[in-house]
Write a protein that holds these residues in place. Structure first.
Motif, mmCIF file in Angstrom:
data_model
loop_
_atom_site.group_PDB
_atom_site.id
_atom_site.type_symbol
_atom_site.label_atom_id
_atom_site.label_comp_id
_atom_site.label_asym_id
_atom_site.label_seq_id
_atom_site.Cartn_x
_atom_site.Cartn_y
_atom_site.Cartn_z
ATOM 1 N N ALA A 197 39.227 42.746 33.059
ATOM 2 C CA ALA A 197 40.297 42.602 31.879
ATOM 3 C C ALA A 197 40.984 44.149 32.192
ATOM 4 O O ALA A 197 42.565 44.186 32.008
ATOM 5 N N ALA A 198 40.603 45.172 32.236
ATOM 6 C CA ALA A 198 41.271 46.498 31.875
ATOM 7 C C ALA A 198 41.844 46.592 33.335
ATOM 8 O O ALA A 198 42.948 47.142 33.102
ATOM 9 N N ILE A 199 41.618 46.357 34.449
ATOM 10 C CA ILE A 199 42.162 46.392 35.773
ATOM 11 C C ILE A 199 43.272 45.593 35.726
ATOM 12 O O ILE A 199 44.477 45.996 36.295
ATOM 13 N N ARG A 200 43.171 44.336 35.169
ATOM 14 C CA ARG A 200 44.351 43.362 35.139
ATOM 15 C C ARG A 200 45.465 43.881 34.379
ATOM 16 O O ARG A 200 46.423 43.870 34.577
ATOM 17 N N ALA A 201 44.967 44.318 33.260
ATOM 18 C CA ALA A 201 46.106 44.917 32.420
ATOM 19 C C ALA A 201 46.813 45.876 32.945
ATOM 20 O O ALA A 201 48.047 46.237 32.918
ATOM 21 N N ARG A 202 46.154 47.004 33.862
ATOM 22 C CA ARG A 202 46.873 48.073 34.374
ATOM 23 C C ARG A 202 47.581 47.697 35.565
ATOM 24 O O ARG A 202 49.039 48.106 35.829
ATOM 25 N N THR A 203 47.326 46.491 36.287
ATOM 26 C CA THR A 203 48.147 46.085 37.553
ATOM 27 C C THR A 203 49.146 45.156 37.357
ATOM 28 O O THR A 203 50.012 45.183 37.923
ATOM 29 N N GLU A 204 48.957 44.453 36.067
ATOM 30 C CA GLU A 204 49.981 43.255 35.898
ATOM 31 C C GLU A 204 51.234 43.978 35.396
ATOM 32 O O GLU A 204 52.414 43.350 35.134
ATOM 33 N N THR A 205 51.360 45.363 34.740
ATOM 34 C CA THR A 205 52.500 45.911 34.511
ATOM 35 C C THR A 205 53.455 46.570 35.329
ATOM 36 O O THR A 205 54.281 47.004 35.095
ATOM 37 N N ASP A 211 43.577 44.871 42.787
ATOM 38 C CA ASP A 211 42.602 45.235 41.661
ATOM 39 C C ASP A 211 42.878 46.594 40.984
ATOM 40 O O ASP A 211 42.958 46.477 39.718
ATOM 41 N N CYS A 212 42.851 47.491 41.542
ATOM 42 C CA CYS A 212 43.366 48.813 40.969
ATOM 43 C C CYS A 212 44.632 49.456 41.226
ATOM 44 O O CYS A 212 45.139 50.313 40.547
ATOM 45 N N GLY A 213 45.271 48.931 42.226
ATOM 46 C CA GLY A 213 46.764 49.176 42.295
ATOM 47 C C GLY A 213 46.835 50.595 43.102
ATOM 48 O O GLY A 213 48.009 50.697 43.491
ATOM 49 N N VAL A 255 38.273 49.697 49.448
ATOM 50 C CA VAL A 255 36.986 49.452 49.785
ATOM 51 C C VAL A 255 36.053 49.427 48.332
ATOM 52 O O VAL A 255 35.220 48.489 48.126
ATOM 53 N N ARG A 256 36.517 50.276 47.551
ATOM 54 C CA ARG A 256 35.783 50.401 46.254
ATOM 55 C C ARG A 256 35.876 49.166 45.479
ATOM 56 O O ARG A 256 34.549 48.716 44.983
ATOM 57 N N CYS A 257 36.853 48.667 45.394
ATOM 58 C CA CYS A 257 37.293 47.576 44.497
ATOM 59 C C CYS A 257 36.581 46.093 45.298
ATOM 60 O O CYS A 257 35.937 45.331 44.448
ATOM 61 N N GLN A 258 36.332 46.150 46.459
ATOM 62 C CA GLN A 258 35.830 44.957 47.301
ATOM 63 C C GLN A 258 34.483 45.114 47.137
ATOM 64 O O GLN A 258 33.668 44.206 46.678
ATOM 65 N N MET A 259 33.803 46.279 47.209
ATOM 66 C CA MET A 259 32.429 46.628 46.757
ATOM 67 C C MET A 259 31.999 45.907 45.215
ATOM 68 O O MET A 259 31.095 45.442 45.176
ATOM 69 N N LEU A 260 32.943 46.455 44.508
ATOM 70 C CA LEU A 260 32.756 46.135 42.975
ATOM 71 C C LEU A 260 32.819 44.378 42.539
ATOM 72 O O LEU A 260 31.970 43.848 42.211
ATOM 73 N N ALA A 261 33.933 43.877 43.616
ATOM 74 C CA ALA A 261 33.974 42.450 43.288
ATOM 75 C C ALA A 261 32.832 41.658 44.134
ATOM 76 O O ALA A 261 32.146 40.681 43.410
ATOM 77 N N GLU A 262 32.247 42.144 45.255
ATOM 78 C CA GLU A 262 31.253 41.370 45.754
ATOM 79 C C GLU A 262 29.931 41.612 45.145
ATOM 80 O O GLU A 262 29.050 40.699 44.902
ATOM 81 N N ARG A 263 29.578 42.700 44.083
ATOM 82 C CA ARG A 263 28.411 42.908 43.347
ATOM 83 C C ARG A 263 28.674 42.052 42.216
ATOM 84 O O ARG A 263 27.680 41.195 41.748
ATOM 85 N N ALA A 264 29.710 41.805 41.658
ATOM 86 C CA ALA A 264 30.134 41.118 40.493
ATOM 87 C C ALA A 264 30.185 39.661 40.696
ATOM 88 O O ALA A 264 29.323 38.932 39.944
ATOM 89 N N PHE A 265 30.552 39.237 41.957
ATOM 90 C CA PHE A 265 30.590 37.808 42.330
ATOM 91 C C PHE A 265 29.661 37.334 43.162
ATOM 92 O O PHE A 265 29.578 36.161 44.021
ATOM 93 N N GLY A 266 28.681 38.299 43.609
ATOM 94 C CA GLY A 266 27.373 37.731 44.209
ATOM 95 C C GLY A 266 27.918 37.537 45.976
ATOM 96 O O GLY A 266 27.492 36.718 46.634
ATOM 97 N N GLY A 267 29.005 38.494 46.632
ATOM 98 C CA GLY A 267 29.409 38.288 47.764
ATOM 99 C C GLY A 267 30.252 37.214 47.837
ATOM 100 O O GLY A 267 30.829 36.985 48.962
ATOM 101 N N ARG A 268 30.821 36.670 47.096
ATOM 102 C CA ARG A 268 31.625 35.355 46.882
ATOM 103 C C ARG A 268 33.235 35.862 46.524
ATOM 104 O O ARG A 268 34.110 35.166 46.218
ATOM 105 N N ALA A 269 33.447 37.335 46.720
ATOM 106 C CA ALA A 269 34.975 37.702 46.552
ATOM 107 C C ALA A 269 35.463 38.137 47.618
ATOM 108 O O ALA A 269 35.153 38.217 48.552
#
Length: 77
Positions: free
Chosen positions: A25-33, A43-45, A63-77
């Motif tokens: 949610a915090a990432i989305r709030a930063r990038t949607e503006t 993700d991070c802009g 790379v950082r956001c991709q790793m976080l997404a894969e960790r969060a979504f179990g490799g389905r990101a």
């Protein structure tokens, strides 16, 4: 005793899910503006390094956001 361990694991998973939801949610709030360019991470802009874009032109994350997404979504990101 086994039930108590399962409850602890469930609680840890729940807290981890809540924390991840907050981070997303915090990432989305930063990038949607602001409007993102094609070379910006969805993700991070931040800029996606040219080396990464050349190696994986379809990528939408650094790379950082991709790793976080894969960790969060179990490799389905």
């Amino acid at each position: 005793m086994v039930e108590a361990v399962a409850d602890d694991v469930d609680m840890i998973q729940h807290l981890d899910d809540m924390a991840m939801t907050g981070r997303v949610a915090a990432i989305r709030a930063r990038t949607e503006t602001r409007e993102l360019a094609p070379e910006d991470c969805d993700d991070c802009g931040e800029d996606i390094p040219i080396e990464r874009r050349r190696a994986a032109p379809w990528t939408r994350r650094c790379v950082r956001c991709q790793m976080l997404a894969e960790r969060a979504f179990g490799g389905r990101a």
